[in-house]
Design a protein around this motif. Sequence first.
Motif, PDB file in Angstrom:
ATOM      1  N   ASP A  26       0.803  -1.220   0.000  1.00 22.33           N
ATOM      2  CA  ASP A  26       0.000   0.000   0.000  1.00 22.33           C
ATOM      3  C   ASP A  26       0.841   1.276   0.000  1.00 22.33           C
ATOM      4  O   ASP A  26       0.290   2.387  -0.050  1.00 22.33           O
ATOM      5  CB  ASP A  26      -0.929   0.023   1.222  1.00 22.33           C
ATOM      6  CG  ASP A  26      -1.951  -1.097   1.176  1.00 22.33           C
ATOM      7  OD1 ASP A  26      -2.315  -1.536   0.066  1.00 22.33           O
ATOM      8  OD2 ASP A  26      -2.380  -1.545   2.261  1.00 22.33           O
ATOM      9  N   LEU A  27       2.156   1.142   0.054  1.00 16.37           N
ATOM     10  CA  LEU A  27       3.012   2.317   0.172  1.00 16.37           C
ATOM     11  C   LEU A  27       2.878   3.262  -1.023  1.00 16.37           C
ATOM     12  O   LEU A  27       2.773   4.481  -0.841  1.00 16.37           O
ATOM     13  CB  LEU A  27       4.474   1.905   0.369  1.00 16.37           C
ATOM     14  CG  LEU A  27       5.431   3.043   0.712  1.00 16.37           C
ATOM     15  CD1 LEU A  27       5.022   3.739   2.006  1.00 16.37           C
ATOM     16  CD2 LEU A  27       6.858   2.518   0.821  1.00 16.37           C
ATOM     17  N   ASP A  28       2.855   2.740  -2.232  1.00 18.08           N
ATOM     18  CA  ASP A  28       2.735   3.606  -3.413  1.00 18.08           C
ATOM     19  C   ASP A  28       1.450   4.431  -3.384  1.00 18.08           C
ATOM     20  O   ASP A  28       1.456   5.614  -3.727  1.00 18.08           O
ATOM     21  CB  ASP A  28       2.806   2.782  -4.702  1.00 18.08           C
ATOM     22  CG  ASP A  28       4.192   2.221  -4.973  1.00 18.08           C
ATOM     23  OD1 ASP A  28       5.180   2.742  -4.413  1.00 18.08           O
ATOM     24  OD2 ASP A  28       4.281   1.250  -5.752  1.00 18.08           O
ATOM     25  N   ALA A  29       0.362   3.834  -2.985  1.00 18.18           N
ATOM     26  CA  ALA A  29      -0.910   4.554  -2.903  1.00 18.18           C
ATOM     27  C   ALA A  29      -0.854   5.658  -1.848  1.00 18.18           C
ATOM     28  O   ALA A  29      -1.402   6.745  -2.044  1.00 18.18           O
ATOM     29  CB  ALA A  29      -2.059   3.587  -2.610  1.00 18.18           C
ATOM     30  N   GLU A  30      -0.189   5.392  -0.748  1.00 20.66           N
ATOM     31  CA  GLU A  30      -0.040   6.400   0.306  1.00 20.66           C
ATOM     32  C   GLU A  30       0.761   7.595  -0.218  1.00 20.66           C
ATOM     33  O   GLU A  30       0.405   8.746   0.024  1.00 20.66           O
ATOM     34  CB  GLU A  30       0.663   5.791   1.525  1.00 20.66           C
ATOM     35  CG  GLU A  30      -0.176   4.783   2.273  1.00 20.66           C
ATOM     36  CD  GLU A  30      -1.114   5.419   3.279  1.00 20.66           C
ATOM     37  OE1 GLU A  30      -1.078   6.647   3.492  1.00 20.66           O
ATOM     38  OE2 GLU A  30      -1.896   4.667   3.885  1.00 20.66           O
ATOM     39  N   VAL A  31       1.829   7.316  -0.955  1.00 18.65           N
ATOM     40  CA  VAL A  31       2.643   8.390  -1.527  1.00 18.65           C
ATOM     41  C   VAL A  31       1.820   9.184  -2.532  1.00 18.65           C
ATOM     42  O   VAL A  31       1.839  10.420  -2.538  1.00 18.65           O
ATOM     43  CB  VAL A  31       3.929   7.822  -2.165  1.00 18.65           C
ATOM     44  CG1 VAL A  31       4.666   8.881  -2.966  1.00 18.65           C
ATOM     45  CG2 VAL A  31       4.839   7.232  -1.084  1.00 18.65           C
ATOM     46  N   ALA A  32       1.068   8.486  -3.365  1.00 14.68           N
ATOM     47  CA  ALA A  32       0.217   9.159  -4.353  1.00 14.68           C
ATOM     48  C   ALA A  32      -0.817  10.062  -3.675  1.00 14.68           C
ATOM     49  O   ALA A  32      -1.210  11.091  -4.239  1.00 14.68           O
ATOM     50  CB  ALA A  32      -0.479   8.130  -5.242  1.00 14.68           C
ATOM     51  N   ALA A  33      -1.216   9.702  -2.460  1.00 13.43           N
ATOM     52  CA  ALA A  33      -2.188  10.501  -1.711  1.00 13.43           C
ATOM     53  C   ALA A  33      -1.531  11.629  -0.921  1.00 13.43           C
ATOM     54  O   ALA A  33      -2.215  12.366  -0.203  1.00 13.43           O
ATOM     55  CB  ALA A  33      -2.987   9.592  -0.778  1.00 13.43           C
ATOM     56  N   ARG A 117      12.884  -4.187   4.500  1.00 11.17           N
ATOM     57  CA  ARG A 117      13.076  -5.564   4.019  1.00 11.17           C
ATOM     58  C   ARG A 117      11.773  -6.170   3.520  1.00 11.17           C
ATOM     59  O   ARG A 117      11.760  -6.883   2.510  1.00 11.17           O
ATOM     60  CB  ARG A 117      13.736  -6.405   5.096  1.00 11.17           C
ATOM     61  CG  ARG A 117      15.174  -5.931   5.333  1.00 11.17           C
ATOM     62  CD  ARG A 117      15.900  -6.709   6.370  1.00 11.17           C
ATOM     63  NE  ARG A 117      17.253  -6.163   6.496  1.00 11.17           N
ATOM     64  CZ  ARG A 117      17.989  -6.273   7.579  1.00 11.17           C
ATOM     65  NH1 ARG A 117      17.531  -6.915   8.640  1.00 11.17           N
ATOM     66  NH2 ARG A 117      19.206  -5.746   7.612  1.00 11.17           N
ATOM     67  N   ALA A 118      10.670  -5.887   4.172  1.00  4.61           N
ATOM     68  CA  ALA A 118       9.365  -6.388   3.691  1.00  4.61           C
ATOM     69  C   ALA A 118       8.966  -5.687   2.400  1.00  4.61           C
ATOM     70  O   ALA A 118       8.419  -6.315   1.497  1.00  4.61           O
ATOM     71  CB  ALA A 118       8.294  -6.184   4.768  1.00  4.61           C
ATOM     72  N   TRP A 119       9.240  -4.385   2.313  1.00  6.20           N
ATOM     73  CA  TRP A 119       8.950  -3.654   1.082  1.00  6.20           C
ATOM     74  C   TRP A 119       9.743  -4.233  -0.079  1.00  6.20           C
ATOM     75  O   TRP A 119       9.195  -4.482  -1.139  1.00  6.20           O
ATOM     76  CB  TRP A 119       9.278  -2.161   1.266  1.00  6.20           C
ATOM     77  CG  TRP A 119       9.140  -1.372   0.019  1.00  6.20           C
ATOM     78  CD1 TRP A 119       8.003  -0.830  -0.483  1.00  6.20           C
ATOM     79  CD2 TRP A 119      10.184  -1.062  -0.911  1.00  6.20           C
ATOM     80  NE1 TRP A 119       8.277  -0.181  -1.667  1.00  6.20           N
ATOM     81  CE2 TRP A 119       9.606  -0.316  -1.954  1.00  6.20           C
ATOM     82  CE3 TRP A 119      11.552  -1.347  -0.969  1.00  6.20           C
ATOM     83  CZ2 TRP A 119      10.346   0.154  -3.034  1.00  6.20           C
ATOM     84  CZ3 TRP A 119      12.295  -0.889  -2.043  1.00  6.20           C
ATOM     85  CH2 TRP A 119      11.684  -0.145  -3.059  1.00  6.20           C
ATOM     86  N   LYS A 120      11.029  -4.489   0.147  1.00  2.00           N
ATOM     87  CA  LYS A 120      11.885  -5.038  -0.905  1.00  2.00           C
ATOM     88  C   LYS A 120      11.414  -6.447  -1.304  1.00  2.00           C
ATOM     89  O   LYS A 120      11.349  -6.775  -2.489  1.00  2.00           O
ATOM     90  CB  LYS A 120      13.338  -5.074  -0.459  1.00  2.00           C
ATOM     91  CG  LYS A 120      14.304  -5.473  -1.548  1.00  2.00           C
ATOM     92  CD  LYS A 120      15.721  -5.148  -1.150  1.00  2.00           C
ATOM     93  CE  LYS A 120      16.747  -5.697  -2.066  1.00  2.00           C
ATOM     94  NZ  LYS A 120      16.798  -5.218  -3.382  1.00  2.00           N
ATOM     95  N   ALA A 121      11.079  -7.270  -0.330  1.00  2.00           N
ATOM     96  CA  ALA A 121      10.601  -8.630  -0.624  1.00  2.00           C
ATOM     97  C   ALA A 121       9.299  -8.586  -1.420  1.00  2.00           C
ATOM     98  O   ALA A 121       9.092  -9.427  -2.311  1.00  2.00           O
ATOM     99  CB  ALA A 121      10.399  -9.401   0.678  1.00  2.00           C
ATOM    100  N   ALA A 122       8.443  -7.632  -1.138  1.00  2.60           N
ATOM    101  CA  ALA A 122       7.183  -7.506  -1.877  1.00  2.60           C
ATOM    102  C   ALA A 122       7.420  -7.100  -3.330  1.00  2.60           C
ATOM    103  O   ALA A 122       6.614  -7.395  -4.196  1.00  2.60           O
ATOM    104  CB  ALA A 122       6.266  -6.497  -1.186  1.00  2.60           C
ATOM    105  N   ARG A 123       8.534  -6.436  -3.583  1.00  5.22           N
ATOM    106  CA  ARG A 123       8.883  -6.002  -4.946  1.00  5.22           C
ATOM    107  C   ARG A 123       9.597  -7.075  -5.746  1.00  5.22           C
ATOM    108  O   ARG A 123       9.564  -7.040  -6.969  1.00  5.22           O
ATOM    109  CB  ARG A 123       9.816  -4.783  -4.878  1.00  5.22           C
ATOM    110  CG  ARG A 123       9.230  -3.607  -4.196  1.00  5.22           C
ATOM    111  CD  ARG A 123       8.661  -2.687  -5.193  1.00  5.22           C
ATOM    112  NE  ARG A 123       8.170  -1.498  -4.529  1.00  5.22           N
ATOM    113  CZ  ARG A 123       7.207  -0.773  -4.992  1.00  5.22           C
ATOM    114  NH1 ARG A 123       6.625  -1.077  -6.126  1.00  5.22           N
ATOM    115  NH2 ARG A 123       6.787   0.285  -4.356  1.00  5.22           N
ATOM    116  N   ASP A 124      10.267  -7.975  -5.059  1.00  6.16           N
ATOM    117  CA  ASP A 124      11.048  -9.033  -5.761  1.00  6.16           C
ATOM    118  C   ASP A 124      10.173 -10.141  -6.297  1.00  6.16           C
ATOM    119  O   ASP A 124       9.113 -10.395  -5.935  1.00  6.16           O
ATOM    120  CB  ASP A 124      12.120  -9.608  -4.826  1.00  6.16           C
ATOM    121  CG  ASP A 124      13.198  -8.582  -4.514  1.00  6.16           C
ATOM    122  OD1 ASP A 124      13.339  -7.591  -5.267  1.00  6.16           O
ATOM    123  OD2 ASP A 124      13.909  -8.777  -3.511  1.00  6.16           O
TER     124      ASP A 124
END
Length: 124
Positions: A26-33, A117-124
Amino acid sequence: MSPEPSRIDERLRAARSRLDRVAPEDLDAEVAAGAIVVDLRPDADRKLDGELPGARVIERIHLEWRLDRTSGAALPEAADDRRVILVCNEGYASSLAAADLRELGIARATDLIGGYRAWKAARD
């Protein structure tokens, strides 16, 4: 009989009970907001594990001064009602730091579940 939780575990639980933590997906959506993402990790960790694109880098020792709009050292975008999402390696230090920001009056401060680390794992 199980052992009592440590004092720091109790403090962490109390801090998190006051936060609406953000899932990595959900991080990208938070940044977009309009959220500000703050990377608290020390330089050595950022060099080892990588940068978080778009994040403001503020090491933990400077955090309150850079986000408290009344400090005289605040970032231009610091505001009491601005969403601030803190990121550390695994989401422990960031939870405690977000609770500290809330005590300063930054009402929408929170952190990223599982940290960088969780953010990176979600992207990999």
